[in-house]
Scaffold this active site. Sequence first.
Site, PDB file in Angstrom:
ATOM      1  N   GLU A  59     -12.909   4.973   5.159  1.00 44.50           N
ATOM      2  CA  GLU A  59     -12.974   4.244   6.430  1.00 44.50           C
ATOM      3  C   GLU A  59     -14.144   4.630   7.304  1.00 44.50           C
ATOM      4  OE1 GLU A  59      -8.334   3.348   7.248  1.00 44.50           O
ATOM      5  OE2 GLU A  59      -9.017   5.425   7.212  1.00 44.50           O
ATOM      6  N   GLN A  61       0.827  -1.198   0.000  1.00 41.55           N
ATOM      7  CA  GLN A  61       0.000   0.000   0.000  1.00 41.55           C
ATOM      8  C   GLN A  61       0.868   1.257   0.000  1.00 41.55           C
ATOM      9  OE1 GLN A  61      -3.012  -2.144   3.090  1.00 41.55           O
ATOM     10  NE2 GLN A  61      -3.478   0.002   2.736  1.00 41.55           N
TER      11      GLN A  61
END
Lengths: 187, 167, 784
Positions: C738, C221
């Site tokens: 998120e 990532q």
Amino acid sequence: MALKIEKTFQIEEPVDKVWAFLSDPRKVATCVPGAQITEQVDEKTYRGAISVKVGPSVTNYKGEVQILRLDAQNHEIEILGKGQDVRGRGNASMKMTGKLSPLPAGGTEVTSISEVNVVGILAQMGSRVIAEVSNIMFDAFTKNFQERLKASAVPGAGDQAGVDELKPVQATSVAWQAAKGLFRGSS
Amino acid sequence: MAKKQMVRVRVNGRERQAEVEPRLLLVHFIREVLQLTGTHIGCDTSHCGACTVLLNGKTVKSCTVFAVQADGGELFTVEGLIKDGQLHPLQEGFKEEHGLQCGFCTPGMLMSCFSLLEHNPNPSEEDIRWGISGNLCRCTGYQNIVRAVQFAAGKLSHEKKAQGALK
Amino acid sequence: MIHKTSPEIGGMGHPIKRKEDLRFIQGKGNYVDDVRLPGMVYGQLVRSPYAHARIKGVHTENAKKLPGVLAVITGEDLAKANLAWMPTLSYDKQMVLATGKVLFQSQEVAFVVAEDRYTAADAAELVEVEYEELPVLVDPHKALDSGAPILREDREQKNNHIFHWEVGDRQATDEVFQKAAVRAKVNAFFPRCHPAPLETCGCVADFNRATGRLTVYMTSQAPHAHRTVFALVGGIPENNIRVVSPDIGGGFGNKVPVYPGYVCAIVASLTLGVPVKWIETRSENLQSTGFARDYHMTAEIAADSQGKMRALRVKTLADHGAFNAAAQPTKFPAGLFSICTGSYDFPTAFCEVDGVYTNKAPGGIAYRCSFRVTEAAYLIERVVDVLALELKMDPAELRRKNFVPAERFPYKCALGWTYDSGDYDAAMKLALDKIGYQQLRKEQAEKRKKGELMGIGISSFTEIVGAGPAHTFDILGIKMFDSAEIRIHPTGKAICRMGTKSQGQGHETTYAQIVAQELGIPAADVTVEEGDTDTAPYGLGTYASRSTPTSGAATAMAARKIRDKAKKIAAHLLECSEADLEWEPGKFYVKGTPSKAKTIQEIAFAAYTNMPAGLEAGLEAVDYYDPPNLTFPFGTYICVVDIDQGTGEVKVRRFLAVDDCGNIINPMIVEGQIHGGLTEGLGIAFMQQIDYDESGNVQGGSFMDYLLPTAVETPHWETDKTCTPSPHHPFGAKGVGESPNVGSPAAFVNAVVDALSHLGVRHIDMPVTPWKVWSVLKEKGVTG
């Protein structure tokens, strides 16, 4: 992962005969599927090995059996068996207390309480598989115990009788038992 | 090591063959021997469905099938969905309805949906959710996948009607 | 001012279909396990079955003898090259391959390399390791006891304490509590869980002896950060390392840390001079890679008798496993947990966190947590509900009474954060109206009379994302800016590269839309690339919902630099001064004479064929964006549940998510993110835990026991939005990926507790399994 297993079974032999068999680890080992005693270290300690097959994977344990307590009067025995996986995959230990009681009809009732502890890859499977493996091994043990005891009445039958014949507990039966166990809700 | 065996399979309409170990999993056969990497591996306990393909017309989790079991059979993977450069209505549906994000579950999901629509051309939302319950997705929450299948079902039935009208 | 672009251009707000989908729907994605290089071999790790044991010996002879095996690497081998240990992102260190002892079940002990993956598996079985067991520590509450086994012999301080961190005013807070009219308290455990992206971690490490270059295809990532770590740890010149993060099958924080498998594969490739592939199995992924949460939290609110909150006091015990490998900014050992005052205006607050070691896998920051914001939001939303019960007040009313009012933004909270913008009451009002809250409360009252169990749970969370400003945020010293580089070709098409790395978030589409918005070039004409450290400008990667706030901003800023140059070229082409020009997406035109215009495509062509005197050719720019602040998205989620009294099973009847992430680039993509995050939240609330028994055996180490929601358990998600732009972001956007994980667990748990509160229930710890609910019902005499 610690499990407690209690088992009781009856055997059609007198207490003293059962006691003589049960208090000899070499004789008891002949009843445990996949097990063998390889040497006696001292009067209380024996070295041995056991092969346990779950699914297609076989785990070979090498370890010790120790007689912690032998009470010939009350017919009680306490054994501690510990094994380490030879490939370093984990270990298993079992502390078993066995008690014999004479039955009115002349037979013997064998009660055993065992604490089984498994560490390692097998333990990740969870108690359901371990409990089933233990159950199957106990069932096989009691069956073999009864047969061996009967056979030992026959002159000439020795300690090593049939060790090679005892194969490790079969994979499919364990998997099937575990699956059945899920549905009937027992453990 | 066990003796290698010859496996002959018709893959997305094409004859393929190779010598493999008996223990070679079908998913590895597809990905590494046939070099069709659309089918994915997402777990080691047959739960996730990322490896779903059609073997002899039935969806299977190719991680739990041996390559030798496919011998003489018919294999259909995600690479076989596109025909003459035309996307299958399911593939269109996934694009139109945003039925994918990272794309990893998508091939297995498409194969399960393909089979679902073969058996049930007009599924309800509940039918679709049950139909894809063997395919895990971490990104979409399944809602747009349901819409993608509904899109495809609609398009396929429309095409069928159009074909019928031509007759 | 944000111009509205046409659908053909596809700028901000357009729900254009994703450009990356075409390859995925054909099974033509390029994930790490799809990478195949000539001469490539396979690696597999040998792992410890014990949670805590000394290594007496590692025997590799039998493994080495197996035909097809090329190498077996042990910790001792790595130690010779000073590679047996590596630094973690928390300034701790972690064993690559164990030497001396092992500290958690499944810890990496040896690495075998073979010609194919089946032979590697056979060889791994043949490696024999002798262990001597040591006492195991799995209860973090016992980690600091005087008799506790000391896990880390490599540290100077011989105890299991990692850090103590505190923020706020302890004294002032304690004083308020002493005088408080009303107090509410909750002990809330956030269980250890795991993000479990569908693609596990892995890499192909390819060291080319002829060129001296190391290429690592990696599930990463944060490819640039990983490249720098490899250079520093491995001593390889950074220009000779290329990290390629291709298509990633989900990240959720799982692919931020550096794992031993990567290092072993690199070492093997350096040693053997051939590409080495290492792909972990799902069991390895669940048992050894970065877990999430494992926070034992206590929160107390002091309020007056009218329900005005006066103080918040929080104490947390953080279980970090055997090594502190949590991936968070340096100055924040507990991440951004201090956002725990949430959406409420607390005059004073105090928060302290203690981290400890245990015999478990390392990690802590993962699973869409925004750096511990999931823990913080869950805690505050749970304790607010407990306060509502104490006050016998409706939980929506209590929240609305205490929200930071819209006029108070930018708002400095008692624990130090300056929230950029928010309108919590607007989101709450929309949610209450849309779900029909009053009607649901009536229904609940009627059902209660009949003995039926129905609950409504509210979560009004505030998020904090977009790390972050250089003055406060760094990871291993590297500041948390991010970047974008845009180049326009003569025919008006563009290519861009960013320092972030999508794992499904749709950057190939959304970043193109930003360029489309800023320059009027159709999004279809803009190619977006990420993940190749040879070509992309330096960035800190994608996690913690930071991409839109950082690289998204950089993209806009770079595009504006290009627009400035384009204006000069347009003035040259139109033979006027720059002051005479107006801009609308896609063209500059002369003020008052719209027909006298030059399109961006004409300008691009001129940049290579007809430059003004003194101006360089080309039309491109790069921007490294240092955000002035974080962004604070927020929302209100409302969950309605019905509980089966016989089985304890909880059915989610309805779930409404109202999110506010400021200005939205692509509403279709935002909605998809919300669906996915809510589904993960559902799993966390009801189904998931990685637990350890007293011997340190991991329970939940495969998908047999670690449950992911399928399409059947997952309810239909209802979504809506409000829009409160960020005042400091170039196009008013905030992160959002998120928010659903941050906000939903409390909504689920609050709903279950609400269904049972009339029985005296105040709290149930996650995962709220049917057995747990049934046990409560049995205890309360509701069920037999």
